[in-house]
Design an enzyme around this catalytic site. Structure first.
Site, PDB file in Angstrom:
ATOM      1  CB  CYS A   2      -0.837  -0.127   0.873  1.00 36.79           C
ATOM      2  SG  CYS A   2      -0.364   0.738   2.117  1.00 36.79           S
ATOM      3  NE  ARG A  27       4.151   1.910  -0.466  1.00 38.67           N
ATOM      4  CZ  ARG A  27       5.393   1.500  -0.515  1.00 38.67           C
ATOM      5  NH1 ARG A  27       6.447   1.388  -1.283  1.00 38.67           N
ATOM      6  NH2 ARG A  27       5.129   0.984   0.688  1.00 38.67           N
ATOM      7  CD1 TRP A  74      -1.608  -5.169  -3.384  1.00 36.30           C
ATOM      8  CD2 TRP A  74      -0.578  -6.674  -0.911  1.00 36.30           C
ATOM      9  NE1 TRP A  74      -1.367  -6.911  -3.627  1.00 36.30           N
ATOM     10  CE2 TRP A  74      -0.598  -7.173  -2.845  1.00 36.30           C
ATOM     11  CE3 TRP A  74      -0.403  -7.177  -0.177  1.00 36.30           C
ATOM     12  CZ2 TRP A  74      -0.308  -8.660  -2.390  1.00 36.30           C
ATOM     13  CZ3 TRP A  74       0.178  -8.154  -0.063  1.00 36.30           C
ATOM     14  CH2 TRP A  74       0.474  -8.729  -1.569  1.00 36.30           C
ATOM     15  CG  ASN A 100       2.764   0.002   3.626  1.00 41.16           C
ATOM     16  OD1 ASN A 100       4.193   0.645   3.427  1.00 41.16           O
ATOM     17  ND2 ASN A 100       2.415  -0.996   3.039  1.00 41.16           N
ATOM     18  N   GLY A 101       1.439  -1.864   6.230  1.00 35.36           N
ATOM     19  CA  GLY A 101       1.851  -3.143   7.029  1.00 35.36           C
ATOM     20  C   GLY A 101       1.727  -3.692   7.264  1.00 35.36           C
ATOM     21  CD  GLU A 482      12.624 -11.135 -14.794  1.00 34.57           C
ATOM     22  OE1 GLU A 482      12.712 -12.283 -13.907  1.00 34.57           O
ATOM     23  OE2 GLU A 482      12.477 -10.448 -14.539  1.00 34.57           O
ATOM     24  CE  LYS A 486       9.560  -9.564 -15.822  1.00 30.44           C
ATOM     25  NZ  LYS A 486       9.892  -9.074 -13.877  1.00 30.44           N
ATOM     26  CD  GLU A 489       6.137 -10.589 -12.640  1.00 29.42           C
ATOM     27  OE1 GLU A 489       6.198  -9.793 -11.519  1.00 29.42           O
ATOM     28  OE2 GLU A 489       7.188 -10.367 -13.823  1.00 29.42           O
ATOM     29  CG  HIS A 505      15.843 -35.561 -15.702  1.00 27.66           C
ATOM     30  ND1 HIS A 505      15.525 -36.951 -16.115  1.00 27.66           N
ATOM     31  CD2 HIS A 505      16.964 -34.554 -16.623  1.00 27.66           C
ATOM     32  CE1 HIS A 505      17.015 -36.515 -16.251  1.00 27.66           C
ATOM     33  NE2 HIS A 505      17.695 -35.709 -16.785  1.00 27.66           N
ATOM     34  CE  LYS A 604       8.725  -1.739  -9.317  1.00 25.87           C
ATOM     35  NZ  LYS A 604       8.883  -2.890 -10.228  1.00 25.87           N
TER      36      LYS A 604
HETATM   37  N1  GLU Z   1      -3.277  -4.662   6.658  1.00 26.01           N
HETATM   38  C1  GLU Z   1      -3.861  -3.592   6.322  1.00 26.01           C
HETATM   39  C2  GLU Z   1      -5.031  -3.540   5.559  1.00 26.01           C
HETATM   40  O1  GLU Z   1      -5.353  -5.017   5.327  1.00 26.01           O
HETATM   41  C3  GLU Z   1      -2.734  -2.716   5.618  1.00 26.01           C
HETATM   42  C4  GLU Z   1      -1.885  -3.356   4.438  1.00 26.01           C
HETATM   43  C5  GLU Z   1      -1.137  -2.747   2.953  1.00 26.01           C
HETATM   44  O2  GLU Z   1      -0.203  -2.310   3.681  1.00 26.01           O
HETATM   45  O3  GLU Z   1      -1.885  -2.053   2.157  1.00 26.01           O
HETATM   46  O4  GLU Z   1      -6.347  -3.215   5.143  1.00 26.01           O
END
Ligand code: GLU
Length: 609
Positions: A2, A27, A74, A100-101, A482, A486, A489, A505, A604
């Site tokens: 995020c 992000r 995210w 974020n986290g 790689e 790509k 992805e 194999h 990213k």
């Molecule tokens: N854990 C939070 C969520 O799920 C933030 C995730 C993030 O870093 O976007 O909303």
């Protein structure tokens, strides 16, 4: 993952926030939201999906305020939805939080807060922070933030605003969640990374782990979680804003593919002499120290892992050192054997990859010397390392790595040559030859881009494939991996990268006239072997796409299509060979109408484990 942003100042707050979020969308793009303080109230708006959805809502229902925060998500806890979008509010809607986290102890805290009567509106881990702040808030937001931080565990960058503090924002950082403060004249900006605020200011404060920041129009005050003041030097950013824009290309990814010659050149600046001598004095690891190394342990994730794999072949062959290579997410749980004679090499574009940072902790606990290879000055990885080799690739906006992979490979070659020389492990003449091959590489990568004309029509013909195989041997094996990654992805076509010798194999069972096979068939000691593998695939009716050197009839003979790449030393050749594979993946994805720069389910910088 995020992206988070904040602003206090005289401009239209929401416009500044949206501008920053637009640059942070790489992000995460599960949802987006903003909150502002206006006349003693917190007002907000949030929407599931890409930022455009939020922008649309704000056009019809505009918001204005004196300070604001914004978020592009995210999801880690709770599906992408309007309710789970950030900012999250306390029960009275007077405190707003972006995050974020991950808050690791969220479940226990949620139960505790619900027992106290708090009402939750989302499934996220984040929302506990808003309710804890409500518990602790007695008129002083900063104190409430400190008390809240003492209760939460995990990795986070948090941003908080409160209805009672119309011109103040509070941010905090713990673990691998980057946070940058931009200092203006009578205004202050906050963002997860530098390009998001580069249009406004180049004077930045880089917030580090374990720090609280109080942001007002007059700047930012940084302190420890415990309240001890910290003097942070201002970092002056010299990046060109335009380098973070598309520059006339249809997608960032295509622009970044075309930037590879420049990136290779920039990564070599000051590190290579006209005669091909490699100079990595910047590493600040003494020759004596490097001579004492008994083993190299490398770890990384995704494309960086494949760059590390290329490095593994070179270091082993040139420096004659045993090299271990492991995915960072596996390394940390594998009880690895490292000691003070181990050189641990961690590769991460952002320098914020959570799995890599965790592996770093394990390597450091074993007393290994940590060498970081990263693109971002001031990143958590660079700060944790004993020495850092930067990539000089500039910001990469396309979610799928291209130019940063190339730059990582250049760094790997430089490192291998440096180690080999210091340890006297390889004949100087060969090292100089490799150095000259690197020196000439920008022009060769540039020529390899000419394959674009051959690639586009091929991409049209195979865009309907359901699966593809990429094969290579030795230093070209990581390039096969790689190339396949790509394609997966960005085009969502299943692809596998394989060591060509392994085909018999297993994967050869997949082959028929519907499965195109991409073969890395440039000249080198194992070329004959790979040509046999190519013939085997041809005999199973596969369409063969070969990456080959000009006029190499042996390679061209069995191929249906050839992407021609200029020749260089076979150990450096992979950095040229990857170029047409990037173009192939790009054109297939574009042909299929995929969102090339923001592929589904990906982000990213992966700052969650
Ligand atoms: N854990 C939070 C969520 O799920 C933030 C995730 C993030 O870093 O976007 O909303």
């Amino acid at each position: 993952m995020c992206g988070i942003v904040g602003y206090v100042g005289p401009r239209d707050v929401v416009s500044v926030l949206l501008d920053g979020l637009r640059r942070l969308e790489y992000r995460g793009y599960d949802s987006a939201g903003v909150a502002v303080v206006d006349g003693g109230r917190v007002l907000g708006s949030k929407r599931v999906g890409k930022l455009a959805n939020l922008e649309h809502v704000l056009e019809t229902n505009p918001l204005h305020g004196s300070a604001g925060i914004g978020h592009t998500r995210w999801a880690t806890h709770g599906r992408p939805s309007d309710q789970n979008a950030h900012p999250h509010l306390d029960c009275d809607g007077r405190i707003a939080v972006i995050h974020n986290g991950i808050i690791e102890n969220h479940a226990g805290l949620r139960a505790e807060l619900i027992a106290k009567g708090h009402r939750f509106a989302s499934e996220t881990d984040t929302e506990v922070v808003a309710h804890l702040l409500e518990e602790f808030y007695k008129g002083d937001l900063v104190t409430a933030v400190r008390e809240t931080l003492a209760r939460v565990s995990g990795a986070y960058a948090l941003g908080v605003l409160c209805a009672d503090a119309p011109e103040q924002l509070v941010f905090a950082r713990n673990g691998a969640s980057p946070l940058i403060i931009g200092l203006g004249e009578g205004e202050t900006f906050v963002a997860s990374d530098i390009p998001a605020i580069l249009n406004y200011t180049r004077r930045e404060l880089i917030v580090q782990e374990g720090e609280v920041v109080v942001v007002t129009r007059n700047g930012a005050k940084i302190s420890t979680f415990g309240g001890q003041h910290i003097d942070r030097e201002i970092t002056q950013i010299n990046w060109d804003v335009g380098s973070a824009e598309k520059g006339g290309f249809k997608h960032f990814m295509l622009k970044e593919i075309y930037e590879q010659p420049k990136v290779v050149k920039d990564t070599l600046v000051g590190r290579i002499t006209e005669q091909g001598g490699v100079n990595l004095a910047e590493l600040q690891l003494s020759d004596e120290h490097l001579r004492g190394v008994e083993k190299v342990t490398m770890f990384a994730c995704g494309s960086a892992f494949y760059a590390a794999a290329y490095g593994m072949y070179l270091i082993r062959q040139l420096a004659r050192l045993p090299v271990e290579l492991e995915l960072a997410s596996e390394f940390r749980y594998s009880d690895p054997v490292v000691d003070k004679r181990t050189l641990a090499v961690a590769v991460s574009q952002s320098g914020e990859t959570a799995d890599t940072l965790e592996a770093v902790r394990v390597a450091k606990a074993g007393h290994a010397t940590l060498l970081a290879v990263t693109n971002v000055v001031g990143s958590a990885l660079a700060r944790a390392a004993d020495a850092t080799l930067f990539m000089q690739a500039g910001p990469e906006i396309g979610v799928a790595a291209t130019k940063t992979f190339t730059a990582q490979c250049v760094d790997m070659a430089l490192l291998a040559i440096h180690l080999a020389r210091v340890r006297g492990a390889t004949d100087e003449a060969l090292l100089l030859e490799l150095g000259r091959a690197l020196r000439d590489l920008p022009a060769l990568v540039d020529q390899a881009l000419n394959a674009d004309e051959e690639v586009a029509p091929v991409a049209r013909r195979i865009a309907d494939a359901k699966t593809m195989l990429y094969i290579g041997r030795h230093v070209n094996f990581p390039i096969a991996l790689e190339g396949a990654l790509k394609l997966k992805e960005i085009s969502y076509i299943h692809a596998e990268g394989y060591a060509a010798g392994e085909m018999k194999h297993g994967p050869i069972a997949l082959l028929d006239d519907k499965v195109p096979v991409v073969v890395l068939a440039t000249r080198g000691p194992v070329q004959e072997k790979i040509l046999s593998n190519m013939a085997e695939a041809k005999a199973r009716d596969s369409r063969i796409i070969a990456v080959a050197n000009p006029h190499d009839d042996a390679a061209i003979e069995h191929a249906d299509v050839v992407f021609t790449v200029p020749s260089t030393h076979h150990l450096i050749q992979p950095i040229v060979n990857v170029v047409p594979l990037y173009l192939l993946a790009y054109h297939i994805a574009d042909r299929k109408g995929c969102d090339v720069d923001q592929p589904r389910n990906l982000a990213k910088t992966v700052t969650v484990e």
